[in-house]
Write a protein that holds these residues in place. Structure first.
Motif, PDB file in Angstrom:
ATOM      1  N   LYS A 150       3.351  14.007  13.112  1.00 37.56           N
ATOM      2  CA  LYS A 150       4.518  14.481  13.862  1.00 37.56           C
ATOM      3  C   LYS A 150       5.161  13.347  14.645  1.00 37.56           C
ATOM      4  N   ASP A 151       4.368  12.318  14.956  1.00 35.92           N
ATOM      5  CA  ASP A 151       4.867  11.184  15.736  1.00 35.92           C
ATOM      6  C   ASP A 151       5.109   9.995  14.808  1.00 35.92           C
ATOM      7  N   PRO A 152       6.369   9.647  14.571  1.00 36.30           N
ATOM      8  CA  PRO A 152       6.649   8.547  13.635  1.00 36.30           C
ATOM      9  C   PRO A 152       6.156   7.195  14.127  1.00 36.30           C
ATOM     10  N   ASN A 153       5.803   7.100  15.414  1.00 34.93           N
ATOM     11  CA  ASN A 153       5.296   5.832  15.950  1.00 34.93           C
ATOM     12  C   ASN A 153       3.774   5.770  15.988  1.00 34.93           C
ATOM     13  N   CYS A 154       3.106   6.799  15.473  1.00 36.44           N
ATOM     14  CA  CYS A 154       1.646   6.804  15.441  1.00 36.44           C
ATOM     15  C   CYS A 154       1.145   5.727  14.479  1.00 36.44           C
ATOM     16  N   ARG A 155       0.152   4.953  14.919  1.00 36.85           N
ATOM     17  CA  ARG A 155      -0.405   3.885  14.084  1.00 36.85           C
ATOM     18  C   ARG A 155      -1.932   3.979  14.125  1.00 36.85           C
ATOM     19  N   PRO A 156      -2.517   4.806  13.272  1.00 34.68           N
ATOM     20  CA  PRO A 156      -3.987   4.906  13.250  1.00 34.68           C
ATOM     21  C   PRO A 156      -4.612   3.533  12.989  1.00 34.68           C
ATOM     22  N   ALA A 157      -5.710   3.250  13.672  1.00 35.70           N
ATOM     23  CA  ALA A 157      -6.342   1.933  13.513  1.00 35.70           C
ATOM     24  C   ALA A 157      -6.915   1.767  12.113  1.00 35.70           C
ATOM     25  N   LEU A 158      -6.752   0.582  11.566  1.00 37.88           N
ATOM     26  CA  LEU A 158      -7.394   0.221  10.299  1.00 37.88           C
ATOM     27  C   LEU A 158      -8.496  -0.781  10.603  1.00 37.88           C
ATOM     28  N   SER A 159      -9.501  -0.839   9.745  1.00 35.58           N
ATOM     29  CA  SER A 159     -10.651  -1.693  10.031  1.00 35.58           C
ATOM     30  C   SER A 159     -10.400  -3.159   9.704  1.00 35.58           C
ATOM     31  N   ALA A 160      -9.334  -3.458   8.943  1.00 31.67           N
ATOM     32  CA  ALA A 160      -9.117  -4.859   8.549  1.00 31.67           C
ATOM     33  C   ALA A 160      -7.646  -5.135   8.316  1.00 31.67           C
ATOM     34  N   LYS A 161      -7.311  -6.421   8.440  1.00 32.23           N
ATOM     35  CA  LYS A 161      -5.977  -6.875   8.043  1.00 32.23           C
ATOM     36  C   LYS A 161      -6.107  -7.607   6.722  1.00 32.23           C
ATOM     37  N   LEU A 162      -4.979  -7.884   6.086  1.00 34.35           N
ATOM     38  CA  LEU A 162      -5.011  -8.695   4.865  1.00 34.35           C
ATOM     39  C   LEU A 162      -5.601 -10.058   5.210  1.00 34.35           C
ATOM     40  N   ALA A 163      -6.445 -10.567   4.328  1.00 35.09           N
ATOM     41  CA  ALA A 163      -7.073 -11.864   4.575  1.00 35.09           C
ATOM     42  C   ALA A 163      -6.077 -13.002   4.400  1.00 35.09           C
ATOM     43  N   TRP A 192       3.128  12.513   2.541  1.00 37.54           N
ATOM     44  CA  TRP A 192       2.686  13.548   3.478  1.00 37.54           C
ATOM     45  C   TRP A 192       3.860  13.905   4.369  1.00 37.54           C
ATOM     46  N   TRP A 193       4.177  15.167   4.418  1.00 42.37           N
ATOM     47  CA  TRP A 193       5.275  15.646   5.263  1.00 42.37           C
ATOM     48  C   TRP A 193       6.529  14.787   5.063  1.00 42.37           C
ATOM     49  N   GLY A 194       6.818  14.508   3.808  1.00 40.88           N
ATOM     50  CA  GLY A 194       8.078  13.853   3.469  1.00 40.88           C
ATOM     51  C   GLY A 194       8.112  12.353   3.593  1.00 40.88           C
ATOM     52  N   ARG A 195       6.981  11.723   3.915  1.00 37.54           N
ATOM     53  CA  ARG A 195       6.999  10.262   4.073  1.00 37.54           C
ATOM     54  C   ARG A 195       5.617   9.674   3.809  1.00 37.54           C
ATOM     55  N   GLU A 196       5.514   8.340   3.988  1.00 36.14           N
ATOM     56  CA  GLU A 196       4.234   7.658   3.828  1.00 36.14           C
ATOM     57  C   GLU A 196       3.301   8.038   4.979  1.00 36.14           C
ATOM     58  N   PRO A 197       1.988   8.125   4.736  1.00 40.97           N
ATOM     59  CA  PRO A 197       1.055   8.423   5.824  1.00 40.97           C
ATOM     60  C   PRO A 197       1.107   7.355   6.925  1.00 40.97           C
ATOM     61  N   SER A 198       0.831   7.776   8.145  1.00 37.71           N
ATOM     62  CA  SER A 198       0.921   6.855   9.290  1.00 37.71           C
ATOM     63  C   SER A 198      -0.013   5.654   9.142  1.00 37.71           C
ATOM     64  N   ALA A 199      -1.143   5.828   8.468  1.00 42.08           N
ATOM     65  CA  ALA A 199      -2.049   4.682   8.277  1.00 42.08           C
ATOM     66  C   ALA A 199      -1.375   3.607   7.418  1.00 42.08           C
ATOM     67  N   VAL A 200      -0.485   4.015   6.534  1.00 42.02           N
ATOM     68  CA  VAL A 200       0.277   3.036   5.748  1.00 42.02           C
ATOM     69  C   VAL A 200       1.244   2.286   6.670  1.00 42.02           C
ATOM     70  N   ASP A 201       1.796   2.984   7.653  1.00 39.66           N
ATOM     71  CA  ASP A 201       2.661   2.315   8.632  1.00 39.66           C
ATOM     72  C   ASP A 201       1.878   1.244   9.390  1.00 39.66           C
ATOM     73  N   THR A 202       0.619   1.541   9.730  1.00 38.65           N
ATOM     74  CA  THR A 202      -0.223   0.535  10.392  1.00 38.65           C
ATOM     75  C   THR A 202      -0.347  -0.691   9.508  1.00 38.65           C
ATOM     76  N   PHE A 203      -0.666  -0.465   8.222  1.00 35.97           N
ATOM     77  CA  PHE A 203      -0.812  -1.567   7.282  1.00 35.97           C
ATOM     78  C   PHE A 203       0.476  -2.393   7.206  1.00 35.97           C
ATOM     79  N   LEU A 204       1.601  -1.701   7.168  1.00 38.65           N
ATOM     80  CA  LEU A 204       2.884  -2.388   6.998  1.00 38.65           C
ATOM     81  C   LEU A 204       3.296  -3.168   8.238  1.00 38.65           C
ATOM     82  N   THR A 205       2.913  -2.680   9.414  1.00 37.61           N
ATOM     83  CA  THR A 205       3.362  -3.337  10.641  1.00 37.61           C
ATOM     84  C   THR A 205       2.349  -4.351  11.173  1.00 37.61           C
ATOM     85  N   GLU A 206       1.076  -4.238  10.773  1.00 39.06           N
ATOM     86  CA  GLU A 206       0.064  -5.183  11.275  1.00 39.06           C
ATOM     87  C   GLU A 206      -0.041  -6.426  10.403  1.00 39.06           C
ATOM     88  N   ASN A 207       0.554  -6.369   9.220  1.00 39.59           N
ATOM     89  CA  ASN A 207       0.503  -7.528   8.324  1.00 39.59           C
ATOM     90  C   ASN A 207       1.888  -8.133   8.197  1.00 39.59           C
TER      91      ASN A 207
END
Ligand SMILES: Cc1cc2nc3c(=O)[nH]c(=O)nc-3n(C[C@H](O)[C@H](O)[C@H](O)COP(=O)(O)O)c2cc1C
Length: 101
Positions: free
Chosen positions: A2-15, A29-44
């Protein structure tokens, strides 16, 4: 989700960074990429990369998600592929061949 700014923690970044092309796959999910994918996209760092999204979904299209990925990363982002459960290997080959990689 429900929160587009939610960024669930991931255990690793790209090496590594500096990829030319990055395929990013996810279910819709609910019309968009899962929030964990947003974490991946914004942390790398995808500077200079071309992102090619692909997704599975029940019926939702991928279009607006590609725009969102481009906004999140600042990277050139293709309009990717949305798959239902019945895509054939031949259809996938046509899609990958059309990417011109
Ligand atoms: C929480 C949740 C939300 C979903 N939201 C959508 C949606 O908005 N639109 C859609 O077409 N499919 C939706 N689906 C269906 C998934 O996209 C589908 O189950 C998935 O792409 C199939 O991959 P899987 O086998 O890894 O689950 C949703 C599924 C879940 C679990």
């Amino acid at each position: 989700m429900k929160d587009p700014n939610c960024r669930p923690a991931l255990s690793a970044k790209l090496a590594e960074t500096g990829y030319d092309t990055v395929f990013v796959g996810f279910p819709i999910w609910w019309g968009r990429e899962p929030s964990a994918v947003d974490t991946f996209l914004t942390e790398n760092d995808f500077t200079g990369a071309k992102i090619i999204p692909f997704c599975t979904s029940g019926e939702s299209p991928i279009g607006s998600t590609c725009k969102r990925i481009a906004e999140l990363t600042g990277a050139e982002t293709e309009t990717g592929l949305r798959m239902g459960g019945d895509i054939s290997e031949e259809e996938l080959k046509v899609w990958t061949a059309g990417l011109g990689l």
